[in-house]
Design a protein around this motif. Structure first.
Motif, PDB file in Angstrom:
ATOM      1  N   ARG A  13      -6.034   7.282  49.733  1.00 13.86           N
ATOM      2  CA  ARG A  13      -5.389   7.936  50.875  1.00 13.86           C
ATOM      3  C   ARG A  13      -3.877   7.787  50.873  1.00 13.86           C
ATOM      4  O   ARG A  13      -3.177   8.468  51.617  1.00 13.86           O
ATOM      5  CB  ARG A  13      -5.963   7.390  52.191  1.00 13.86           C
ATOM      6  N   LEU A  14      -3.366   6.870  50.032  1.00  9.54           N
ATOM      7  CA  LEU A  14      -1.919   6.679  49.989  1.00  9.54           C
ATOM      8  C   LEU A  14      -1.222   7.919  49.455  1.00  9.54           C
ATOM      9  O   LEU A  14      -1.720   8.593  48.560  1.00  9.54           O
ATOM     10  CB  LEU A  14      -1.567   5.499  49.077  1.00  9.54           C
ATOM     11  N   VAL A 115      -3.347   0.916  37.856  1.00 10.59           N
ATOM     12  CA  VAL A 115      -2.084   1.254  38.522  1.00 10.59           C
ATOM     13  C   VAL A 115      -0.974   1.218  37.477  1.00 10.59           C
ATOM     14  O   VAL A 115      -0.907   0.291  36.662  1.00 10.59           O
ATOM     15  CB  VAL A 115      -1.779   0.244  39.651  1.00 10.59           C
ATOM     16  N   THR A 116      -0.127   2.235  37.482  1.00 11.24           N
ATOM     17  CA  THR A 116       1.040   2.241  36.608  1.00 11.24           C
ATOM     18  C   THR A 116       2.136   1.394  37.240  1.00 11.24           C
ATOM     19  O   THR A 116       2.472   1.581  38.417  1.00 11.24           O
ATOM     20  CB  THR A 116       1.559   3.673  36.396  1.00 11.24           C
ATOM     21  N   ILE A 154       1.878  -7.271  42.924  1.00 10.27           N
ATOM     22  CA  ILE A 154       2.472  -6.312  43.857  1.00 10.27           C
ATOM     23  C   ILE A 154       1.678  -5.011  43.757  1.00 10.27           C
ATOM     24  O   ILE A 154       1.367  -4.551  42.655  1.00 10.27           O
ATOM     25  CB  ILE A 154       3.955  -6.052  43.516  1.00 10.27           C
ATOM     26  N   ILE A 155       1.321  -4.425  44.898  1.00  8.07           N
ATOM     27  CA  ILE A 155       0.437  -3.263  44.894  1.00  8.07           C
ATOM     28  C   ILE A 155       1.132  -2.036  45.480  1.00  8.07           C
ATOM     29  O   ILE A 155       2.131  -2.150  46.195  1.00  8.07           O
ATOM     30  CB  ILE A 155      -0.864  -3.565  45.673  1.00  8.07           C
ATOM     31  N   PRO A 156       0.608  -0.828  45.179  1.00  4.39           N
ATOM     32  CA  PRO A 156       1.166   0.405  45.760  1.00  4.39           C
ATOM     33  C   PRO A 156       1.091   0.355  47.282  1.00  4.39           C
ATOM     34  O   PRO A 156       0.198  -0.287  47.837  1.00  4.39           O
ATOM     35  CB  PRO A 156       0.247   1.496  45.210  1.00  4.39           C
ATOM     36  N   PRO A 157       2.033   1.036  47.947  1.00 11.77           N
ATOM     37  CA  PRO A 157       3.104   1.894  47.431  1.00 11.77           C
ATOM     38  C   PRO A 157       4.436   1.160  47.238  1.00 11.77           C
ATOM     39  O   PRO A 157       5.496   1.756  47.387  1.00 11.77           O
ATOM     40  CB  PRO A 157       3.221   2.949  48.523  1.00 11.77           C
ATOM     41  N   SER A 158       4.374  -0.137  46.920  1.00 12.15           N
ATOM     42  CA  SER A 158       5.588  -0.923  46.705  1.00 12.15           C
ATOM     43  C   SER A 158       6.394  -0.353  45.540  1.00 12.15           C
ATOM     44  O   SER A 158       5.885   0.440  44.734  1.00 12.15           O
ATOM     45  CB  SER A 158       5.222  -2.378  46.409  1.00 12.15           C
ATOM     46  N   SER A 159       7.638  -0.769  45.449  1.00 15.03           N
ATOM     47  CA  SER A 159       8.502  -0.313  44.359  1.00 15.03           C
ATOM     48  C   SER A 159       9.428  -1.445  43.932  1.00 15.03           C
ATOM     49  O   SER A 159       9.655  -2.395  44.689  1.00 15.03           O
ATOM     50  CB  SER A 159       9.319   0.907  44.778  1.00 15.03           C
ATOM     51  N   PRO A 168       8.293   3.224  41.845  1.00 16.66           N
ATOM     52  CA  PRO A 168       7.098   2.758  42.554  1.00 16.66           C
ATOM     53  C   PRO A 168       5.951   2.349  41.641  1.00 16.66           C
ATOM     54  O   PRO A 168       5.864   2.760  40.483  1.00 16.66           O
ATOM     55  CB  PRO A 168       6.696   3.996  43.366  1.00 16.66           C
ATOM     56  N   TYR A 169       5.063   1.532  42.188  1.00 18.52           N
ATOM     57  CA  TYR A 169       3.749   1.316  41.607  1.00 18.52           C
ATOM     58  C   TYR A 169       2.895   2.513  42.026  1.00 18.52           C
ATOM     59  O   TYR A 169       2.912   2.908  43.196  1.00 18.52           O
ATOM     60  CB  TYR A 169       3.113   0.033  42.134  1.00 18.52           C
ATOM     61  N   ALA A 170       2.137   3.086  41.095  1.00 17.39           N
ATOM     62  CA  ALA A 170       1.395   4.304  41.420  1.00 17.39           C
ATOM     63  C   ALA A 170      -0.037   4.224  40.903  1.00 17.39           C
ATOM     64  O   ALA A 170      -0.281   3.786  39.771  1.00 17.39           O
ATOM     65  CB  ALA A 170       2.094   5.518  40.812  1.00 17.39           C
ATOM     66  N   LEU A 171      -0.983   4.640  41.752  1.00 20.86           N
ATOM     67  CA  LEU A 171      -2.383   4.692  41.335  1.00 20.86           C
ATOM     68  C   LEU A 171      -2.513   5.627  40.130  1.00 20.86           C
ATOM     69  O   LEU A 171      -2.028   6.756  40.147  1.00 20.86           O
ATOM     70  CB  LEU A 171      -3.255   5.196  42.477  1.00 20.86           C
ATOM     71  N   ARG A 172      -3.164   5.152  39.082  1.00 19.76           N
ATOM     72  CA  ARG A 172      -3.338   5.958  37.871  1.00 19.76           C
ATOM     73  C   ARG A 172      -4.735   6.548  37.774  1.00 19.76           C
ATOM     74  O   ARG A 172      -4.917   7.739  37.544  1.00 19.76           O
ATOM     75  CB  ARG A 172      -3.036   5.106  36.644  1.00 19.76           C
TER      76      ARG A 172
END
Length: 311
Positions: A13-14, A115-116, A154-159, A168-172
């Protein structure tokens, strides 16, 4: 403990319009324990670091009111039910090469989602193994870190700010099939084979008393040291390991990832741990230039072969 589905649902949902504070609250509401870290960086903002992680939406809201741009940290291991294989890409090290070898060996199947990372690396998330300790470790030469007990991610949507830009960290990818636990010890032995060393049956509490606890607790304590006490805490920890018969190379394995979480570089960790071992076990006087403290040459030595590639 958060479930695979709950964690994945929030990630799905992010989107780019979500403020980090809203994402932190959503994770907490879903049962995912979180805590704030410095905006654009990875250092915890709470007094006890990842030990303070919470699923209380009210507390999480209060944290992010105080630090509106804070990144979202997730404790790994038993406290969250999640462990992470961190694939690093920097300089001549390309962790994807080691990850591909591990994949061909059947050691990394069953991830929940990937996560990328801002550096171009990858975080592969797995369910933690129930009732089994999975300490964090680092295989630096392979470009792979394992974030388990005594660690965080550290997890999304952190940068993170890299060369002046916020990345940013992004769901892959999310695994729509069944997820499975990972043999973290087997993966470590595959990536970084080591000779068998004397086992450690005792751990040490921060008060200095020897107790019947797993030595990984001391690494968790090191990971929470703040600026101004990181080096001193690391030196204390290394001395305790030296006094309890831990080989220097094993001490580096235990402490490098933990001290890295606290903000120390690998070079700083190596120097501090070496100094601690020399203090506890002074090397004999010798005119030879060969090393006698049990440490390998720094991993940054120019002789290290380049392994950078694309995957």
């Amino acid at each position: 403990m958060a479930t695979h589905d709950a964690f994945s649902e929030v990630l799905l949902r992010l989107n780019g319009r979500w403020p980090v504070s809203a994402a932190a609250r959503e994770f907490a509401t879903a049962g995912v324990p979180v805590f704030p870290c410095v905006s654009g960086a990875k250092r915890p903002l709470t007094e006890h670091g990842f030990y303070d992680a919470s699923t209380d939406p009210a507390l999480v809201d209060a944290w992010w009111r105080q630090h509106p741009g804070a990144n979202v940290g997730l404790p790994t291991g038993a406290s969250s039910g999640v462990v992470v294989v961190d694939v690093d890409v920097h300089g001549s090290v390309n962790g994807f090469e080691a990850m591909n070898r591990a994949h061909r060996a059947g050691l990394i199947d069953g991830w929940m989602f990937t996560v990328t990372s801002p550096s171009g690396g990858l975080h592969a998330y797995y369910p933690a193994t129930p009732d089994t300790a999975q300490p964090s470790w680092q295989a630096a030469r392979a470009g792979i870190d394992f974030r388990g007990d005594g660690g965080y991610i550290i997890i999304p949507p952190s940068s993170v700010v890299i060369h002046g830009a916020s990345v940013p960290y992004a769901l892959r990818q999310i695994n729509t099939g069944p997820a499975s636990t990972i043999d973290s010890g087997g993966l470590r032995d595959f990536l970084d084979p080591r000779p068998t060393s004397r086992p450690v049956s005792r751990g040490i509490s921060p008060s200095g008393a020897v107790r019947d606890r797993d030595v990984s607790r001391i690494a968790a304590w090191v990971a929470t040291r703040g600026e101004g006490e990181r080096n001193r805490g690391l030196f204390w920890a290394a001395c305790r390991l030296a006094e309890n018969g831990v080989a220097p190379s094993d001490a580096l394995d235990v402490l490098t990832a933990a001290a890295g979480h606290a903000g120390l570089s690998e070079r700083e960790v190596t120097t501090t741990v070496r100094s601690a071992y020399r203090a506890v076990h002074p090397p004999p006087r010798t005119s030879s230039t060969s090393r006698s403290d049990g440490f390998a040459r720094p991993r940054h030595a120019a002789s290290r072969p380049a392994g950078r590639g694309l995957s």
